[in-house]
Design an enzyme around this catalytic site. Structure first.
Site, PDB file in Angstrom:
ATOM      1  N   GLU A 144       6.272   6.344  10.239  1.00  0.00           N
ATOM      2  CA  GLU A 144       6.787   5.365  10.045  1.00  0.00           C
ATOM      3  C   GLU A 144       8.381   5.470   9.950  1.00  0.00           C
ATOM      4  O   GLU A 144       9.012   5.283   8.703  1.00  0.00           O
ATOM      5  CB  GLU A 144       6.462   4.437   8.859  1.00  0.00           C
ATOM      6  CG  GLU A 144       5.074   4.091   8.975  1.00  0.00           C
ATOM      7  CD  GLU A 144       4.490   3.080   7.847  1.00  0.00           C
ATOM      8  OE1 GLU A 144       5.088   3.346   6.788  1.00  0.00           O
ATOM      9  OE2 GLU A 144       3.411   2.515   7.914  1.00  0.00           O
ATOM     10  N   GLU A 300      -2.771   2.660  11.503  1.00  0.00           N
ATOM     11  CA  GLU A 300      -2.940   2.387  10.002  1.00  0.00           C
ATOM     12  C   GLU A 300      -3.222   0.817   9.536  1.00  0.00           C
ATOM     13  O   GLU A 300      -2.774  -0.028   9.983  1.00  0.00           O
ATOM     14  CB  GLU A 300      -1.924   2.692   9.067  1.00  0.00           C
ATOM     15  CG  GLU A 300      -1.421   4.186   9.066  1.00  0.00           C
ATOM     16  CD  GLU A 300      -0.464   4.449   8.025  1.00  0.00           C
ATOM     17  OE1 GLU A 300      -0.087   3.579   7.147  1.00  0.00           O
ATOM     18  OE2 GLU A 300       0.060   5.544   8.134  1.00  0.00           O
TER      19      GLU A 300
HETATM   20  C1  GAL Z   1       2.103   3.459   5.080  1.00  0.00           C
HETATM   21  C2  GAL Z   1       2.247   4.643   5.100  1.00  0.00           C
HETATM   22  C3  GAL Z   1       1.063   5.470   4.722  1.00  0.00           C
HETATM   23  C4  GAL Z   1       0.858   4.836   3.309  1.00  0.00           C
HETATM   24  C5  GAL Z   1       0.618   3.354   3.535  1.00  0.00           C
HETATM   25  C6  GAL Z   1       0.016   2.541   2.375  1.00  0.00           C
HETATM   26  O1  GAL Z   1       3.548   2.816   4.920  1.00  0.00           O
HETATM   27  O2  GAL Z   1       2.485   5.577   6.392  1.00  0.00           O
HETATM   28  O3  GAL Z   1       1.336   6.871   4.398  1.00  0.00           O
HETATM   29  O4  GAL Z   1       1.656   4.778   2.413  1.00  0.00           O
HETATM   30  O5  GAL Z   1       1.793   2.813   3.957  1.00  0.00           O
HETATM   31  O6  GAL Z   1      -0.180   1.056   2.587  1.00  0.00           O
END
Ligand code: GAL
Length: 656
Positions: A144, A300
């Site tokens: 990110e 994710e």
């Molecule tokens: C994203 C990140 C992850 C985790 C997640 C939590 O921004 O890539 O590592 O922190 O959010 O929602």
């Protein structure tokens, strides 16, 4: 190859005994891909230059033995404490001069040569060690980019900014011209006098601010490219990604997307927000479009609640499945989560995982297992494309500029685009997003929400699209400035004024309610109506607009603007162009869009859309997602389909 299914796997948070159970449960859950090592720098290089790969060897070997492929991260997103301790100049600095400290993550200045050197060494070591590991499927660069630190204002960044400006402008005279520094005595005598736009007494020069946004995106992109090039050199055959964040303001993804082999995205729609299904769909459509329609990976999502909202709603049963099918229907070839096993320590211990604190006897795990089983049967979807007849023009320069200080009125750029998108989504019309330089010829209709910054070429491209038969809907605050943040030559809209048959005389934004207030009281002066639309209410914007040949479809009613055009339509060449001088309420927008889409010959996926049910075509399938907690009935090609509460269906339309 299956649809990828899995998530971030952080085994370093657990004793080794747990790793075996992880693989066993991954197999049971249908997991096919694990993202490993995203935050492992401190474990991989515990002291400067001393690498410890033994534990990661065992993790990868274990996953491989279990038949699970690996998306291996380069681990550069969170430098270990020894690094800023030894080289404090790597720490990022805010516009207010605050140095961000160690103890969370992403504490590095993207322009720092020290950070880049040490990151490069780590990436080389990882690439050499694992480039030929049999579990390796994909490289995952950093994490990110820009999420927490999209801009750094330190002295190192200042130097890099000057170099970037020198490369862009060549001479300080040209920079002065571009930034309009004759104003407020801002003329620079030398690049050395330029600084990042740190905290200032009042408004920053708009060109300065815009270039700093562009520079900051480019600096992060340079970090990405540096890692990507190292990986490519060692493993030319292994695809490379870095995870995007949908509509993320910090970096210009049109520039980034060309540099990745696979676009991947992290997405966390708020379960408590009724707009989440439509907004989620908009994000998926952007992500697909960034990759020019190629399949992408949902890298994710949360299995249930996150931990970073004020109150973190759990996902009701079925929502996770629905949002996953939404991503599939809109072009994803992989459904992954953050993270595999819910942490018991650290700042994210209250963030849901695929395997929750409470174990496998849970709604979350049952859903994870169910989805894993279902995805295994959806191979036929993999690699297929999502057809779209409509495009929405989206542009980071415009986003950065329209949300600067000292504009005619606040316009939240993404929410404005979303207002139009939501109505398309409601009528099951699929949209792509396009950049201002895109070839538009394959779209039947193009919507342009507030393209605030537009080059003469972009405006000419839109005009050519209409002349060749395209249907173009343009809203207020389009073509206001050129790429240097100077008012558009020849007047607002540039050549588009001819396309649209209108002239914008003066802006007159109403005093609220803003976008959030679609249910709020109408503000005097923003009522509008005409033959097409009666009793409309406009929010966010109004202006003094002249028709210069266009048909006036609706005019403002009452107040100062009484009788001035609000919505117009103009024939131009083979096509037609609409101009909208306010943000119509949903009913008025619906009437307008129906007219535009039917004129353009756009057919929705469902002839009779059902509220709360999403429908999208991918390849030879139609994906239906019922986002409501009630049963829904949908008719498609004459047949009725019953969807359970929050149910989904993938219908084969082969041959229809
Ligand atoms: C994203 C990140 C992850 C985790 C997640 C939590 O921004 O890539 O590592 O922190 O959010 O929602």
């Amino acid at each position: 190859m299956p649809i990828w299914y899995g998530g971030d796997y952080n085994p370093e948070q657990w004793p080794e005994e747990v790793w075996e159970e992880d693989v066993r449960l991954m197999q049971r859950g249908g997991i096919t891909l694990a993202t490993v090592g995203v935050f492992s720098w401190a474990r991989l290089e515990p002291r400067e230059g001393e690498f410890d790969f033994g534990w990661l060897d065992r993790v990868l070997d274990g996953l491989h033995a279990g038949g699970i492929r690996v998306d291996l991260a380069t681990a550069t997103a969170s430098p270990p404490p020894w690094l800023p301790h030894a080289y404090p100049e790597v720490l990022p600095v805010t516009a207010d001069g605050v140095t961000l400290s160690v103890g969370s993550r992403q504490h590095y200045c993207p322009s720092s040569p020290v950070y880049r050197r040490l990151a490069a060494r780590l990436v080389s070591a990882i690439a050499e060690r694992y480039g030929s590991h049999p579990a390796l499927e994909l490289w995952h660069v950093n994490n990110e980019y820009g999420c927490h630190v999209a801009h750094c204002y330190c002295d190192v960044s200042a130097k890099a900014f000057r170099e970037w400006l020198r490369a862009r402008y060549g001479s300080v005279e040209r920079l002065n011209e571009a930034w309009g520094t004759a104003f407020w005595s801002q003329q620079y005598g030398d690049f050395a006098e330029v600084y990042p736009p740190r905290a200032m007494p009042t408004f920053t020069n708009p060109g300065h601010a815009l270039d700093f946004d562009r520079f900051s995106s480019d600096e992060l992109l340079d970090c990405y490219r540096m890692e990507r090039d190292i990986l490519r050199e060692v493993t030319p055959e292994v695809p490379i990604t870095t995870n995007f964040m949908g509509f993320f303001k910090g970096v210009d993804y049109w520039r980034w997307a060309k540099e990745v082999d696979v676009v991947s995205d992290d997405s966390y729609p708020d379960p408590a927000d009724p707009d989440s299904p439509a907004y989620g769909a908009m994000v998926r459509d952007l992500v697909r479009s960034l990759g020019a329609g190629r399949p992408w990976i949902l890298m994710e999502q949360a299995s249930s609640a996150v931990n970073w909202r004020r109150r973190n709603a759990a996902k009701p049963a079925g929502m996770n499945r629905g949002l996953s099918y939404q991503a599939l229907g809109r072009g994803a070839d992989g459904i992954l989560y953050f993270q595999w096993r819910q942490s018991v320590a650290g700042a994210e211990k209250f963030h849901s995982g695929m395997l929750p604190h409470s174990g496998t006897e849970t709604k979350t795990w049952r859903e994870i297992e169910q989805l894993g089983g279902e995805l295994a049967g959806l191979d036929r979807v993999r690699g297929t494309r999502v057809p779209a007849d409509v495009a929405i023009l989206f542009d980071w320069d415009s986003w950065w500029s329209i949300e600067q200080e000292a504009t005619p009125g606040e316009i939240p750029y993404v929410q404005h685009a979303f207002a139009w998108y939501r109505e398309l989504h409601r009528r099951t019309v699929t949209a792509d997003f396009v950049s201002p330089s895109a070839d538009l010829s394959r779209y039947r209709a193009v919507i342009v929400p507030s393209l605030f910054v537009a080059t003469a070429e972009a405006l000419a491209g839109l005009d050519a699209y209409v002349r060749a038969g395209g249907r173009l809907l343009v809203t207020f605050q389009t073509g206001i400035t050129d790429q240097d943040a100077h008012i558009t030559e020849g007047g607002y809209l540039g050549v588009l004024a001819e396309t649209l048959g209108v002239r914008v005389e003066e802006f007159a934004p109403p005093a609220g309610p803003d976008l959030a207030g679609t249910g709020g009281a109408p503000v005097p002066g923003t009522a509008f109506g005409g033959e097409l639309i009666r009793g409309g209410t406009g929010t966010l914007w109004s202006e003094y607009l002249h028709s210069e040949g266009a048909d006036v479809l609706a005019s403002f009613e009452g107040g100062e603007l009484d009788g001035w055009p609000a919505i117009t339509a103009n024939r131009r060449g083979e096509g037609r162009a609409w101009y909208v001088a306010t943000l119509p309420d949903p009913d008025a927008m619906a009437a307008l869009l129906d007219a535009v889409l039917s004129d353009a010959g756009v057919s929705p996926v469902l002839a009779q859309p059902v509220e709360g049910v999403e429908a999208v075509r991918r390849g030879d399938s139609v994906f239906l997602v019922n986002h409501t907690p009630a049963e829904a009935r949908v008719t498609l090609n004459g047949a009725e389909h019953v969807l359970e509460p929050r149910g989904v269906a993938v219908l084969d339309i082969d041959g229809l």
